[in-house]
Design a protein around this motif. Structure first.
Motif, PDB file in Angstrom:
ATOM      1  N   HIS A   1      40.165  69.519  19.818  1.00  0.00           N
ATOM      2  CA  HIS A   1      39.387  68.287  19.881  1.00  0.00           C
ATOM      3  C   HIS A   1      39.790  67.417  18.700  1.00  0.00           C
ATOM      4  O   HIS A   1      40.113  67.932  17.626  1.00  0.00           O
ATOM      5  CB  HIS A   1      37.891  68.580  19.805  1.00  0.00           C
ATOM      6  CG  HIS A   1      37.325  69.151  21.063  1.00  0.00           C
ATOM      7  ND1 HIS A   1      36.038  68.902  21.488  1.00  0.00           N
ATOM      8  CD2 HIS A   1      37.852  69.974  22.003  1.00  0.00           C
ATOM      9  CE1 HIS A   1      35.807  69.540  22.621  1.00  0.00           C
ATOM     10  NE2 HIS A   1      36.893  70.218  22.943  1.00  0.00           N
ATOM     11  N   ALA A   2      39.749  66.124  18.903  1.00  0.00           N
ATOM     12  CA  ALA A   2      40.005  65.229  17.780  1.00  0.00           C
ATOM     13  C   ALA A   2      38.898  65.400  16.750  1.00  0.00           C
ATOM     14  O   ALA A   2      37.722  65.535  17.113  1.00  0.00           O
ATOM     15  CB  ALA A   2      40.057  63.784  18.269  1.00  0.00           C
ATOM     16  N   PRO A   3      39.240  65.433  15.460  1.00  0.00           N
ATOM     17  CA  PRO A   3      38.193  65.583  14.432  1.00  0.00           C
ATOM     18  C   PRO A   3      37.167  64.459  14.529  1.00  0.00           C
ATOM     19  O   PRO A   3      37.494  63.301  14.788  1.00  0.00           O
ATOM     20  CB  PRO A   3      38.983  65.504  13.125  1.00  0.00           C
ATOM     21  CG  PRO A   3      40.374  65.910  13.486  1.00  0.00           C
ATOM     22  CD  PRO A   3      40.587  65.384  14.880  1.00  0.00           C
ATOM     23  N   LEU A   4      35.908  64.840  14.334  1.00  0.00           N
ATOM     24  CA  LEU A   4      34.786  63.907  14.408  1.00  0.00           C
ATOM     25  C   LEU A   4      34.296  63.636  12.999  1.00  0.00           C
ATOM     26  O   LEU A   4      33.990  64.569  12.245  1.00  0.00           O
ATOM     27  CB  LEU A   4      33.667  64.515  15.261  1.00  0.00           C
ATOM     28  CG  LEU A   4      32.486  63.627  15.640  1.00  0.00           C
ATOM     29  CD1 LEU A   4      32.924  62.578  16.658  1.00  0.00           C
ATOM     30  CD2 LEU A   4      31.364  64.480  16.229  1.00  0.00           C
ATOM     31  N   SER A   5      34.218  62.379  12.624  1.00  0.00           N
ATOM     32  CA  SER A   5      33.744  62.043  11.282  1.00  0.00           C
ATOM     33  C   SER A   5      32.229  62.212  11.204  1.00  0.00           C
ATOM     34  O   SER A   5      31.497  61.914  12.152  1.00  0.00           O
ATOM     35  CB  SER A   5      34.139  60.616  10.898  1.00  0.00           C
ATOM     36  OG  SER A   5      33.581  59.677  11.792  1.00  0.00           O
ATOM     37  N   LEU A   6      31.769  62.694  10.049  1.00  0.00           N
ATOM     38  CA  LEU A   6      30.365  63.029   9.851  1.00  0.00           C
ATOM     39  C   LEU A   6      29.798  62.315   8.637  1.00  0.00           C
ATOM     40  O   LEU A   6      30.508  62.085   7.652  1.00  0.00           O
ATOM     41  CB  LEU A   6      30.199  64.535   9.627  1.00  0.00           C
ATOM     42  CG  LEU A   6      30.591  65.498  10.732  1.00  0.00           C
ATOM     43  CD1 LEU A   6      30.587  66.917  10.185  1.00  0.00           C
ATOM     44  CD2 LEU A   6      29.629  65.383  11.904  1.00  0.00           C
ATOM     45  N   ALA A   7      28.498  62.036   8.699  1.00  0.00           N
ATOM     46  CA  ALA A   7      27.714  61.651   7.529  1.00  0.00           C
ATOM     47  C   ALA A   7      26.427  62.471   7.585  1.00  0.00           C
ATOM     48  O   ALA A   7      25.573  62.241   8.452  1.00  0.00           O
ATOM     49  CB  ALA A   7      27.411  60.156   7.515  1.00  0.00           C
TER      50      ALA A   7
END
Length: 529
Positions: free
Chosen positions: A241-247
């Protein structure tokens, strides 16, 4: 007439030394779950200490000389282990709940004594069955220990915090997580512990001992290789999966002010409002009860502004907030907002904390002695859908729900809809700046090992972290600091682990059957002698 000695048993020991050894072994068992580490890390699991401390108990048990004494020694061990593991409950009851200190101490000890009775019963049964063969003794001890762990984890709503398997997140037994889960890891540790307790120097001169050791090493190597191939692909490309940006937001709202209308409440509302507006990540996660009020108690437009902010653009939000009303009941919930035109996603906590989130029958007098806000929640369903966003299926769980892998596993029955990312939203600020934070992190790590899915954690005071599908912590905020953890996570799809497959269909019944089956087998053998 004295009962026959157990297989591999040393000479009976009836002096005070046996009680001191059982007490020391129990405290060492607690320390193995969260040993102080370098760099200010409060709790690092030590798998070898868990096995050694349990082996010391097994040695004391073998020398007990009878079922009654064996049960009492194991009860002392378990009480020391459990009280030494969750002593921080004192902080929640006394410091934040207002319960008098002596009563809080008695409550913690009383819980440890009650839960320790399961292990006392298992040890008494072990002595009653009295296996004469050393291999049989190790198998029976491990099976009965497994039954005690299962009883603690499921009876009376269950409180399996500090189960022995959590000491093995970084150890060689971690290869069993994808097959047997935390209880299976504890079973293997108990088997090794009793084997170690019965070991004699003369065994080194016996080919049978070396053959058994070789079989164990070979089995471990095969499991380790299989786990590596399942995770890395071994020639076949693993699902990517494409990396998912997180906050991930960590508000660090002081627990003694969190629900105070003149201090903690406005502090939380303002800080989370500002961070939710400024967040620049594909997925934003705010912790359990980040918004500490019911929707109707909020200023007009507060929640609508959040929904509008995440109803457009390319960002999604998971937000901890209580839902419902004081009159009709309320839930400890997660609201999800995503720009897809649908109604907000909702998850309601299923496994509630006794005394903190629901009041057990006949115990209202106890909760009335403490100041616990929103202390009687309604329960959500077991298998609730995930939030579908950016090609991922994100499955939230709240606080200590991730302690119950068999319940999280219900979501993995259909591989096509099973979670690709798990998200834990917590507030364990109730327990202060203690090893509870690191113990909870180890729990989340083991869930990642069992299901081979990443776990992201957004908490009020810690540990806010990202755990990959191998159970490794890739990013973490320092505890008790206000901040936002910016990171990336890569979801996992495809086939589920063997543990996820059977636990989603059968729960923990196969482990119960294994433990009870071994106990029945030992009873039948005993009747024939």
């Amino acid at each position: 007439m004295a009962p026959p000695r157990l297989a591999g048993a040393p000479a009976p020991c009836r002096g005070p030394l046996s009680w001191l050894l059982a007490l020391a072994a129990g405290l060492a068992q607690a320390a193995s779950l969260a040993w102080p580490g370098p760099g200010g890390m409060k709790g690092q699991p030590l798998w070898w200490l868990q096995i050694l401390s349990l082996a010391l108990l097994a040695r004391v048990l073998l020398a007990a000389g009878g079922a009654r004494r064996g049960a009492l020694l194991s009860w002392l061990f378990a009480t020391a282990w459990l009280a030494g593991t969750f002593w921080w409950l004192f902080i929640s009851m006394h410091t934040y709940g207002g319960l008098a200190a002596p009563l809080a101490v008695l409550a913690v000890l009383g819980l440890a004594v009650f839960l320790g009775s399961y292990y006392a019963a298992a040890s008494a049964l072990f002595w009653t069955l009295r296996p004469y063969n050393r291999s049989s003794a190790a198998i029976v001890f491990a099976a009965l220990w497994l039954l005690a762990e299962l009883a603690r984890g499921q009876w009376w709503t269950g409180f399996p915090w500090g189960a022995g398997g959590y000491a093995h997140t970084d150890g060689p037994l971690a290869v069993l997580a994808r097959w047997l889960g935390v209880y299976g890891m504890g079973l293997a540790a108990a088997l090794l512990a009793m084997g170690l307790a019965q070991w004699r120097r003369a065994d080194l001169r016996r080919p049978r001992w070396w053959a058994g050791a070789a079989v164990l090493v070979l089995a471990w190597a095969c499991l380790a290789a299989q786990r590596h191939c399942a995770i890395e692909g071994c020639g076949a490309p693993a699902p990517q999966h494409a990396p998912l940006s997180l906050a991930l937001l960590q508000g660090n709202i002081p627990q003694d002010e969190k629900f105070q209308p003149g201090s903690g409440v406005p502090m939380a509302l303002q800080w989370y409002h500002d961070q939710l507006r400024a967040a620049d990540a594909a997925l934003v996660v705010a912790p359990e009860t980040a918004i500490p009020l019911l929707p109707q108690q909020l200023a007009p437009g507060y929640l609508d502004a959040i929904a509008e902010r995440y109803g457009k653009g390319a960002q999604a939000l998971l937000l901890g907030i209580p839902l419902g009303s004081l009159e009709q009941g309320y839930t400890n919930s997660v609201l999800g907002f995503a720009p897809d035109g649908r109604r907000p996603y909702r998850y309601d906590k299923h496994h509630l904390v006794p005394f903190g989130e629901f009041i057990p029958p006949f115990f209202r007098w106890f909760t009335d002695m403490m100041n616990i806000p929103l202390g009687d929640f309604d329960r959500g369903a077991l298998d609730q859908p995930s939030l579908a966003w950016a090609g991922e299926r994100i499955a939230p769980n709240i606080c200590y729900e991730d302690l119950f892998g068999e319940e999280l596993g219900a979501r993995f029955r259909d591989p096509q809809s099973s979670p690709t990312i798990m998200a834990n939203l917590s507030n364990i600020g109730w327990f202060g700046d203690t090893v509870a934070i690191d113990q909870h992190l180890a729990i989340s790590r083991l869930r990642a090992l069992e299901f081979e899915r990443p776990m992201v954690r957004a908490t009020n005071t810690g540990a806010t972290a990202v755990i990959d599908h191998r159970g490794r912590v890739s990013h973490r905020l320092p505890s008790y600091q206000r901040g936002v953890l910016h990171a990336r996570v890569q979801g996992r799809d495809g086939a589920v682990t063997p543990y996820a497959w059977w636990v989603s269909r059968l729960g923990l019944a196969p482990l119960w059957a294994l433990g009870l089956g071994v106990a029945a087998w030992a009873w039948l053998l005993r009747r024939k002698t």
